[in-house]
Design a protein around this motif. Sequence first.
Motif, short mmCIF file in Angstrom:
data_model
loop_
_atom_site.label_atom_id
_atom_site.label_comp_id
_atom_site.label_asym_id
_atom_site.label_seq_id
_atom_site.Cartn_x
_atom_site.Cartn_y
_atom_site.Cartn_z
N ILE A 1 -54.23 90.91 8.03
CA ILE A 1 -53.36 90.66 7.31
C ILE A 1 -53.77 91.31 5.71
N ILE A 2 -54.70 90.22 5.86
CA ILE A 2 -55.45 90.19 3.92
C ILE A 2 -55.57 91.77 4.14
N GLU A 3 -56.62 92.11 4.99
CA GLU A 3 -57.28 93.68 4.85
C GLU A 3 -56.62 94.29 4.81
N GLU A 4 -55.45 94.66 5.67
CA GLU A 4 -54.82 95.43 5.44
C GLU A 4 -53.93 95.61 4.26
N THR A 5 -53.51 94.36 3.89
CA THR A 5 -53.03 95.00 1.91
C THR A 5 -53.62 94.87 1.16
N LEU A 6 -55.04 94.34 0.83
CA LEU A 6 -55.57 94.79 0.00
C LEU A 6 -56.59 96.26 0.10
N VAL B 1 -48.46 82.51 8.48
CA VAL B 1 -49.43 81.01 8.16
C VAL B 1 -48.28 79.96 8.95
N GLU B 2 -47.11 80.14 8.70
CA GLU B 2 -45.97 79.54 9.54
C GLU B 2 -46.73 79.00 10.69
N GLU B 3 -47.51 79.85 11.34
CA GLU B 3 -48.07 79.43 13.01
C GLU B 3 -49.01 79.05 13.28
N TYR B 4 -50.03 79.20 12.16
CA TYR B 4 -51.40 78.48 11.91
C TYR B 4 -51.36 77.14 11.44
N ARG B 5 -50.24 77.09 10.40
CA ARG B 5 -49.75 75.48 10.56
C ARG B 5 -49.51 74.77 11.53
N SER B 6 -48.80 75.59 12.15
CA SER B 6 -48.56 74.61 13.87
C SER B 6 -49.19 74.80 14.38
N ILE B 7 -50.21 74.95 14.59
CA ILE B 7 -51.16 75.49 15.26
C ILE B 7 -52.40 74.09 15.27
N MET B 8 -52.70 74.33 13.64
CA MET B 8 -53.61 72.99 13.66
C MET B 8 -53.32 71.92 12.77
N ASP B 9 -51.65 71.57 12.98
CA ASP B 9 -50.88 70.78 12.81
C ASP B 9 -51.97 69.92 14.10
N ARG B 10 -51.34 70.46 15.66
CA ARG B 10 -51.40 69.75 17.08
C ARG B 10 -53.41 69.50 16.44
N LEU B 11 -53.76 70.47 16.31
CA LEU B 11 -54.98 70.25 16.46
C LEU B 11 -56.07 68.90 15.43
N MET B 12 -55.68 68.74 14.61
CA MET B 12 -55.69 68.21 13.40
C MET B 12 -55.15 67.22 14.27
N ARG B 13 -54.09 66.61 14.68
CA ARG B 13 -53.83 65.23 14.78
C ARG B 13 -54.28 64.44 16.06
N ARG B 14 -54.76 65.68 17.01
CA ARG B 14 -55.41 64.92 18.06
C ARG B 14 -57.30 64.70 17.64
N ARG B 15 -57.19 65.71 16.77
CA ARG B 15 -59.32 64.91 16.39
C ARG B 15 -58.88 63.81 15.62
N ASP B 16 -57.84 64.20 15.32
CA ASP B 16 -57.85 62.60 13.65
C ASP B 16 -57.59 61.17 14.68
N ASN C 1 -44.19 90.01 2.24
CA ASN C 1 -44.39 88.46 2.33
C ASN C 1 -44.23 87.59 3.19
N GLN C 2 -43.24 88.47 4.19
CA GLN C 2 -42.06 87.31 5.00
C GLN C 2 -43.50 87.78 6.17
N ARG C 3 -43.59 88.84 7.09
CA ARG C 3 -45.03 88.89 7.79
C ARG C 3 -46.37 88.41 7.57
N PHE C 4 -47.16 87.62 6.42
CA PHE C 4 -48.07 86.96 6.57
C PHE C 4 -47.24 85.43 6.43
N GLU C 5 -46.31 85.26 5.59
CA GLU C 5 -45.58 83.42 6.14
C GLU C 5 -45.00 83.56 7.62
N GLY C 6 -44.82 84.20 8.11
CA GLY C 6 -44.22 83.93 9.38
C GLY C 6 -46.48 83.74 9.94
#
Length: 606
Positions: A230-235, A258-273, A251-256
């Motif tokens: 998305i960033i490459e397409e935007t630039l 980013v939110e999915e990425y945050r959710s995945i990384m939350d699960r990942l880091m909680r298990r890692r920690d 912006n809405q597309r990117f925020e959606g």
Amino acid sequence: MRDFWFIMKRYLPPYKHLLVLNFLFNLLSGLFAVFSVALMIPMLEIILSQESEVFTLVEWSFNFSDIKHNLYYYITLLKTNYGPGWSLLFVGVFLIIGTFLKTGFTYLASYASIGIRNGVVRDLRQQIYRKILDLHNGYFSDERKGDIIARSTGDVQEVENSIMSSLDMFLKNPVLIVVFLAAMLIFSVKLTLFVLVVLPLAGLIIGRVGKSLKKTSRSGQNKMGDLMGIIEETLSGLRIVKAFNAEKRMNQRFEGEVEEYRSIMDRLMRRRDLAHPMSEFLGTIVVVILVWFGGTLILTETNTISAAGFLAYLGIFYQVINPAKNFSKALYNIQKGLAAYDRIDNLLSAEVKIKEVANAKSINDLKEGIEYRNVTFAYNHTPVLKNISLYIPKGKTIALVGQSGSGKSTFVDLLPRFYDVQEGAVLIDGIDIRQLKIHDLRNLMGNVNQDALLFNDTIFNNIAFGVENATLEEVEEAAKIANAHDFIMATEKGYDTVVGDRGSRLSGGQRQRISIARAVLKNPPILILDEATSALDTESEKLVQDALEKLMANRTSIVIAHRLSTVRNADCIYVFQDGEIVETGNHVELIEKGGVYKKLHQLQMG
């Protein structure tokens, strides 16, 4: 873990000498760690207790009990002659020396492993970049550029942070664990066998949690690829985004995403920690059970292990716990890194479709001409070119005209083997180009395209791109032929001026003239012009067209043009329609035929 060992087997062989040094230094570090802990026993037994004093010396032998006996004799002698205080200082000095050697060899082991880690990451980056250069153009049409960038940057960084950072643990921890377990066996076989039963159970629990990280981490890396896309397409399309007031939509597309990425990384880091607290908790349980079992042995059995020996045993066991905990942490990190490497491996294992045959022929000049013989080509099963046949004699200029999508650009892309034909053949001087060396083949050609791509470098380096050891005089001469010298000298630093990303600091006409100068300097026998003037204003077009005419003199040229006025003087014009050549002739002949070419000409002339 099979994937991890495959990666190590693939990338570690060039660093065998560092592996040997790392193993040796870790082994010495472990031995001196055991030595430092073992020195606590005589301090406890002799200095604090009269019962362990030894007044006789036995013959030296490579036997633990004899070494221990004579060591106690000398400490007892020192205590008798100089008192307990000096004895304590004497043992303390040896403890300092042992600790210094231990920490020194630990550093040397890390010093060697850093060379391995950074070397492997460098090799991986180089391999990815070489693969990108080797892959055919069609691969990048099917893949998102942002995802490829993510694999080349973020995924490599993840491999470095996860797998390579864990490499030191895998090189060091097994050696330390073996040394410490061997020392523990010398102290007490019963206690050590008990530890060997309890510890693997704790490791099994940690390992099962670690395995779940790989799937979650792969999802996170895939989502990062989407974000980079998305960033490459935007630039690339920022002008369009702003022109259509689509900032909110993007912006809405990117925020959606980013939110999915945050959710995945939350699960990942909680298990890692969870790794550290879980390993610490399980380690405490093991220590409590060990103290209970060891205390029972001391209290209920004789001639098993002394109280001072048990305390030293616990000291060595604590030395085992840290490598074991690091081992579990490494398992977590490796699962995360393997997910990133899977994405990298998909790129590295992609098929290189444009291959050079064994014993390929060399070629350094065009002697007779170029022939397309019954050429058929399709991208996705739908033919783009259908049974095309034509011959281009040396020194002639041919033009390709027709509607967009009729196959003109594909036609010229086959000549430098950006793609290979499915049927028929493309020949140079009667030789199938698939039998020629790819470097030699492409060295015969110079390209000037509609989108004059310049690199974020100086004007000099852009003109000299692809030409070894070009001099300033040669570059200036090429620029003069391309009508570029005057505006170059008017820039702030002349030929040392940096043109910006994709030449953004220059106008379209200036970029085009620099790309023409690049082709002039290469001096190729075959010239390919793909809409070289279509995006220019009238004044720039005149300058560029003049430069092109100088460039095309005495060369075999293939010109793609929508502006028919630019190809009036071509030796032969081929009219493409739906992947076929429907008309052939010069400008006058095609007008007289009253066919497709005349219709296109009338549309352009109004």
